[in-house]
Design a protein around this motif. Structure first.
Motif, PDB file in Angstrom:
ATOM      1  N   TYR A 154     -14.144   2.899  12.744  1.00 31.94           N
ATOM      2  CA  TYR A 154     -13.760   2.418  11.457  1.00 31.94           C
ATOM      3  C   TYR A 154     -15.096   1.753  10.722  1.00 31.94           C
ATOM      4  CZ  TYR A 154     -10.772   0.450   7.887  1.00 31.94           C
ATOM      5  OH  TYR A 154     -10.034   0.110   6.549  1.00 31.94           O
ATOM      6  N   LEU A 209     -10.911   0.645   0.722  1.00 31.99           N
ATOM      7  CA  LEU A 209     -12.141   1.885   0.962  1.00 31.99           C
ATOM      8  C   LEU A 209     -11.383   3.159   0.508  1.00 31.99           C
ATOM      9  CD1 LEU A 209     -13.044   1.003   4.736  1.00 31.99           C
ATOM     10  CD2 LEU A 209     -14.457   0.925   2.591  1.00 31.99           C
ATOM     11  N   ASN A 211      -8.124  -0.796   4.212  1.00 33.23           N
ATOM     12  CA  ASN A 211      -7.734   0.596   3.886  1.00 33.23           C
ATOM     13  C   ASN A 211      -7.828   1.106   2.149  1.00 33.23           C
ATOM     14  OD1 ASN A 211      -7.792   1.202   6.505  1.00 33.23           O
ATOM     15  ND2 ASN A 211      -5.479   1.335   6.746  1.00 33.23           N
ATOM     16  N   LYS A 212      -6.972   0.207   1.781  1.00 33.09           N
ATOM     17  CA  LYS A 212      -6.887   0.085   0.331  1.00 33.09           C
ATOM     18  C   LYS A 212      -8.199  -0.141  -0.498  1.00 33.09           C
ATOM     19  CE  LYS A 212      -3.790  -1.205  -3.719  1.00 33.09           C
ATOM     20  NZ  LYS A 212      -2.647  -1.558  -3.942  1.00 33.09           N
ATOM     21  N   ILE A 223      -8.781   4.849   1.816  1.00 38.00           N
ATOM     22  CA  ILE A 223      -8.430   5.745   2.807  1.00 38.00           C
ATOM     23  C   ILE A 223      -7.075   5.373   2.875  1.00 38.00           C
ATOM     24  CG2 ILE A 223     -10.836   5.784   3.694  1.00 38.00           C
ATOM     25  CD1 ILE A 223     -10.173   3.997   5.850  1.00 38.00           C
ATOM     26  N   LEU A 266      -5.768  -4.663   8.124  1.00 38.47           N
ATOM     27  CA  LEU A 266      -6.145  -3.452   8.005  1.00 38.47           C
ATOM     28  C   LEU A 266      -5.826  -2.728   6.726  1.00 38.47           C
ATOM     29  CD1 LEU A 266      -8.383  -1.553   9.559  1.00 38.47           C
ATOM     30  CD2 LEU A 266      -6.388  -0.586  10.830  1.00 38.47           C
ATOM     31  N   ASP A 267      -4.474  -2.991   6.605  1.00 39.36           N
ATOM     32  CA  ASP A 267      -3.769  -2.057   5.286  1.00 39.36           C
ATOM     33  C   ASP A 267      -4.563  -2.610   3.930  1.00 39.36           C
ATOM     34  OD1 ASP A 267      -1.895  -0.721   6.548  1.00 39.36           O
ATOM     35  OD2 ASP A 267      -0.457  -2.315   6.300  1.00 39.36           O
ATOM     36  N   ARG A 292      -3.332   5.088   5.179  1.00 38.03           N
ATOM     37  CA  ARG A 292      -2.828   4.156   6.359  1.00 38.03           C
ATOM     38  C   ARG A 292      -3.339   5.098   7.907  1.00 38.03           C
ATOM     39  NH1 ARG A 292       1.390   1.755   9.472  1.00 38.03           N
ATOM     40  NH2 ARG A 292       1.550  -0.247   9.099  1.00 38.03           N
ATOM     41  N   SER A 293      -2.668   6.269   7.833  1.00 38.10           N
ATOM     42  CA  SER A 293      -2.954   6.867   9.164  1.00 38.10           C
ATOM     43  C   SER A 293      -4.166   7.238   9.658  1.00 38.10           C
ATOM     44  CB  SER A 293      -2.012   8.197   9.162  1.00 38.10           C
ATOM     45  OG  SER A 293      -0.758   8.153   8.865  1.00 38.10           O
ATOM     46  N   THR A 294      -5.108   7.365   8.572  1.00 40.80           N
ATOM     47  CA  THR A 294      -6.725   7.633   8.662  1.00 40.80           C
ATOM     48  C   THR A 294      -7.037   6.323   9.031  1.00 40.80           C
ATOM     49  OG1 THR A 294      -6.601   9.341   7.182  1.00 40.80           O
ATOM     50  CG2 THR A 294      -8.536   8.312   7.874  1.00 40.80           C
ATOM     51  N   GLY A 295      -6.606   5.035   8.364  1.00 39.02           N
ATOM     52  CA  GLY A 295      -7.436   3.874   8.880  1.00 39.02           C
ATOM     53  C   GLY A 295      -6.960   3.520  10.178  1.00 39.02           C
ATOM     54  N   TYR A 296      -5.811   3.522  10.474  1.00 39.45           N
ATOM     55  CA  TYR A 296      -5.370   3.055  11.856  1.00 39.45           C
ATOM     56  C   TYR A 296      -6.227   3.834  12.873  1.00 39.45           C
ATOM     57  CZ  TYR A 296      -2.493  -0.770  10.396  1.00 39.45           C
ATOM     58  OH  TYR A 296      -1.871  -2.159   9.598  1.00 39.45           O
TER      59      TYR A 296
END
Length: 94
Positions: free
Chosen positions: A48, A32, A29-30, A34, A25-26, A36-40
């Protein structure tokens, strides 16, 4: 898989196309751009932007879906057969 180091920016098209079939997911997130907190948070809420797989305590994202969202789908060469060998097309004489 750790995201390629690219100093606080998203991933380039070349980096995205080089990713394996499933990423953490990290890395997604990168890609996109966005946090880390927002992605999780989005993953936990089922919001998502692409499908997220929950495998034990880990989140994984299918790279093909991420690439499709970003408009960077890998495309098979039309002239390739199943083995990857190039097929020759012959023009038919009229």
């Amino acid at each position: 898989m750790a995201a390629p180091s690219s100093g606080g920016r998203g991933l380039t098209g070349e980096e995205l196309l080089a990713l394996p079939a499933v990423i953490d997911l990290d890395t997604a997130n990168k890609a996109l751009m966005i946090g880390r907190s927002t992605g999780y948070g989005l993953a936990r809420q089922g919001e998502y932007p692409v499908r997220v797989l929950r495998l034990g305590n880990a989140y994984r994202v299918p790279t093909a879906e991420l690439l499709k969202l970003l408009g960077l789908e890998k495309q098979a060469d039309v002239g390739d057969d199943v083995t990857g060998d190039r097929t020759e097309s012959h023009a038919l004489a009229a």
